[in-house]
Scaffold this motif. Structure first.
Motif, short mmCIF file in Angstrom:
data_model
loop_
_atom_site.label_atom_id
_atom_site.label_comp_id
_atom_site.label_asym_id
_atom_site.label_seq_id
_atom_site.Cartn_x
_atom_site.Cartn_y
_atom_site.Cartn_z
N GLY A 223 0.82 -1.21 0.00
CA GLY A 223 0.00 0.00 0.00
C GLY A 223 0.85 1.26 0.00
O GLY A 223 0.59 2.21 -0.75
N SER A 224 1.92 1.27 0.81
CA SER A 224 2.79 2.45 0.89
C SER A 224 3.58 2.67 -0.38
O SER A 224 4.03 3.78 -0.65
N GLU A 225 3.74 1.60 -1.18
CA GLU A 225 4.46 1.74 -2.46
C GLU A 225 3.59 2.47 -3.48
O GLU A 225 4.10 3.20 -4.32
N ILE A 226 2.27 2.28 -3.38
CA ILE A 226 1.35 2.99 -4.27
C ILE A 226 1.24 4.44 -3.83
O ILE A 226 1.34 5.37 -4.63
N ASP A 227 1.04 4.64 -2.52
CA ASP A 227 0.99 5.98 -1.95
C ASP A 227 1.07 5.84 -0.43
O ASP A 227 0.55 4.87 0.14
N ARG A 228 1.68 6.81 0.23
CA ARG A 228 1.83 6.72 1.69
C ARG A 228 0.49 6.67 2.40
O ARG A 228 0.35 6.07 3.47
N SER A 229 -0.51 7.32 1.82
CA SER A 229 -1.84 7.33 2.45
C SER A 229 -2.50 5.96 2.42
O SER A 229 -3.51 5.74 3.09
N LEU A 230 -1.93 5.02 1.66
CA LEU A 230 -2.51 3.68 1.55
C LEU A 230 -1.73 2.65 2.36
O LEU A 230 -1.90 1.45 2.17
N SER A 231 -0.88 3.11 3.27
CA SER A 231 -0.24 2.17 4.20
C SER A 231 -1.31 1.63 5.15
O SER A 231 -2.38 2.25 5.31
#
Length: 323
Positions: A223-231
């Protein structure tokens, strides 16, 4: 600055022809290859790859792009210098290299072609390249005082290709769906309808969640690889807040309203009414009665057939059976 790394390729011919023969393309730098003819560039790359014939995907390709706002701050020498610094931090060294500038976009950008078979015949690994790329691109952007983009919302989706396009598709879908759910289980179910898988990473030997990843087709990203908000941490916190907000906005039952009134009244000086009884007593009695009423199940009304049968029995009781 943004770095984009497609999958390693098999053909130096196709990659070099795309980069060198493009309209207004300009070779800025080369190391270990002749640049007088396109055929010579391809031949030199292929000659070195023979030192490691077991490596099928020997073609390394990276593009570095800057914001249009950086155009006046960049010249060829500056782009070459930043590219070399980038490659050093990415541990892409001691190998054949070609840097080409393209002018087919409004923003400045260059393409780097390198041989994954280095000068000693060893393989240049490509593991964790995407994560390192994000970190190093941001680091160099800050170091050289370049413009930093204002978020994924402003990225032109139509120009994206390959993995970058897929990542932004995942980002857009997950962000949209996550704002409408109140639990992780619901998020997983809704994403599955969109063809996106969701998996948790658990702390070793426990059921404690500590990470999250998303997959589509053959690709899987943290998730964090896609965007930090998706960790996992940020996404879980957002969904918990949405669930709490939904609870707070639901209308309260009569019993809940009376409980709240009692609670508020108990925090105030008591006011006497009839027979000097405190107001709280009346509220508590009202609460008791409301709970009793809510717990009572009303008896069903008799149907018409039952009523007619009962009436007939009453008539026969007093007047005898009808003949």
């Amino acid at each position: 600055m943004i770095g984009k790394i497609p999958k390693p390729g098999k053909s130096f011919g196709g990659c070099i022809e795309y980069n060198v023969l493009k309209k207004e393309a300009a070779i800025l730098y080369a190391d270990g290859v002749r640049i007088d003819k396109t055929a010579h560039i391809i031949a030199d790359f292929n000659m070195q790859r023979k030192m490691n014939p077991g490596l099928g995907q020997a073609v390394g390709h990276i593009s570095l792009s800057w914001s249009p706002e950086d155009k006046d701050r960049l010249n060829d020498e500056k782009m070459i210098s930043i590219a070399k610094e980038y490659l050093q931090k990415m541990k892409i060294q001691d190998t054949q290299l070609l840097i080409v500038k393209h002018k087919d976009r409004a923003h400045p950008h260059i393409h780097i072609v390198y041989n994954r078979v280095n000068n000693e015949g060893k393989t240049i690994p490509d593991s964790f390249q995407h994560l390192k790329n994000i970190k190093i691109s941001k680091e160099l952007t800050l170091k050289h005082g370049m413009h930093i983009g204002q978020g994924k919302e402003k990225v032109n989706r139509q120009q994206l290709k390959g993995i970058d396009k897929l990542k932004y598709e995942l980002y857009d879908t997950i962000k949209s769906v996550s704002q409408k759910v109140t639990s992780m289980a619901e998020l997983k179910q809704e994403l599955l309808k969109q063809g996106i898988g969701m998996q948790f990473k658990y702390k070793s030997g426990t059921l404690e969640k500590q990470g999250i990843s998303f997959s589509k087709g053959d690709y899987k990203f943290k998730g964090s690889e896609i965007d930090r908000s998706l960790s996992y941490g940020r996404l879980n916190k957002q969904i918990e807040q949405q669930a709490q907000q939904q609870i707070n906005t639901q209308p309260k039952s009569l019993a809940d309203q009376l409980r709240q009134a009692i609670s508020e009244q108990q925090g105030k000086p008591q006011t006497t009414y009839l027979k000097n009884e405190p107001q709280t007593n009346y509220l508590q009695e009202a609460l008791r009665l409301s709970e009793q009423l809510l717990s009572i199940t009303p008896e069903p009304e008799p149907d018409d057939l039952y009523k007619r049968k009962r009436k007939k029995q009453e008539q026969e009781k007093y007047h005898g059976p009808h003949i």
